[in-house]
Scaffold this motif. Structure first.
Motif, PDB file in Angstrom:
ATOM      1  N   ASP A  61       0.838  -1.201   0.000  1.00  0.00           N
ATOM      2  CA  ASP A  61       0.000   0.000   0.000  1.00  0.00           C
ATOM      3  C   ASP A  61       0.874   1.254   0.000  1.00  0.00           C
ATOM      4  N   HIS A  62       0.260   2.400  -0.319  1.00  0.00           N
ATOM      5  CA  HIS A  62       0.941   3.698  -0.338  1.00  0.00           C
ATOM      6  C   HIS A  62       2.120   3.678  -1.313  1.00  0.00           C
TER       7      HIS A  62
ATOM      8  N   ARG B  72      -2.713   0.989  -3.947  1.00  0.00           N
ATOM      9  CA  ARG B  72      -2.189  -0.358  -3.693  1.00  0.00           C
ATOM     10  C   ARG B  72      -1.599  -0.911  -4.981  1.00  0.00           C
TER      11      ARG B  72
END
Length: 247
Positions: A33-34, A191
């Motif tokens: 993620d991120h 993501r």
């Protein structure tokens, strides 16, 4: 400063060594993620929504074989896949955010392959910008590369803010080969998902009940892709000869 310079080589190398390579070796898939950061991800999302709302996305089609110059010919079937999509290189006007995303994907894959010892992957597809428009649309269980067409790694970037899988569906479910379990990946904003494209990872997109956006690229094994192109040329020549003999 260009966005690509804001993500340091050290950060990418740490991600690759600590997480990407072990996951691909042990499980055959990886997600994080991120990936871009929220501001950069929002720029990509804005561009994809603009493409969608301007009518640039067309109904998805199913691979039916390898076409001229190794491209993929497609047949349409809404019963199997319900997405709308467009192919982009990132070099087109107004596609700077997608170009940035692709550049970062390329760096991540290159660093990963150096450590996996696989140096045969030297090219990739254009980006497939895809939207499932809700209403229960999805994509039935399939394998991206069941017939050695050259696709080696599937790379998917998700763009869906405030996604609730219980309400919105749209989970990508992986059925790891030879395992007695499934893996559910929710299509959350910013993501990134990677997995081997061959029969190790059958997968499906479960029915979506809200608009679901993603960008997918495939990284090719050059030798396998070249062999697939040769097979298609031989098949096309054989078919042409048969047509001539019966005319």
């Amino acid at each position: 400063m260009p966005l690509i310079e804001q993500i340091s080589q050290c950060e990418l190398e740490r991600l690759v060594v600590d997480r990407v390579v072990p996951a691909l070796q042990d499980r055959g898939f990886f997600y994080t993620d991120h990936f871009l950061s929220e501001p950069a991800g929002e720029l990509v999302l804005d561009r994809v929504m603009e493409m969608h709302h301007s009518g640039m996305l067309q109904d998805g089609r199913l691979a039916a074989g390898t076409g001229r110059a190794g491209s993929v010919t497609r047949v349409h079937s809404r019963k199997i896949r319900g997405d709308q999509m467009a192919w982009v290189s990132g070099a087109e006007r107004n596609n700077e955010p997608i170009r940035f995303l692709l550049a970062l994907m390329d760096k991540l894959i290159r660093l990963s392959l150096d450590r996996l010892g696989n140096r045969g992957i030297r090219e990739r597809s254009q980006a497939m910008v895809a939207c499932y428009p809700g209403h229960g649309t999805g994509y039935v269980k399939h394998v991206d590369n069941p017939n050695s067409d050259g696709r080696c790694i599937t790379c998917v970037y998700y763009l869906n803010k405030n996604w609730n899988a219980k309400e919105h569906g749209g989970v990508l479910r992986i059925f790891p080969e030879g395992q007695g379990y499934v893996v559910d990946i929710e299509p959350l904003f910013d993501r990134l998902l990677l997995f081997w494209s061959d029969r190790r990872n059958p997968h499906e997109v479960q029915p979506c009940y809200a608009t679901r956006y993603a960008i997918t690229v495939w990284y090719f094994d050059s030798e396998e892709r070249a062999a697939a192109k040769r097979r298609f040329r031989d098949l096309a020549a054989s078919t042409q000869e048969e047509g001539s003999s019966t005319s």
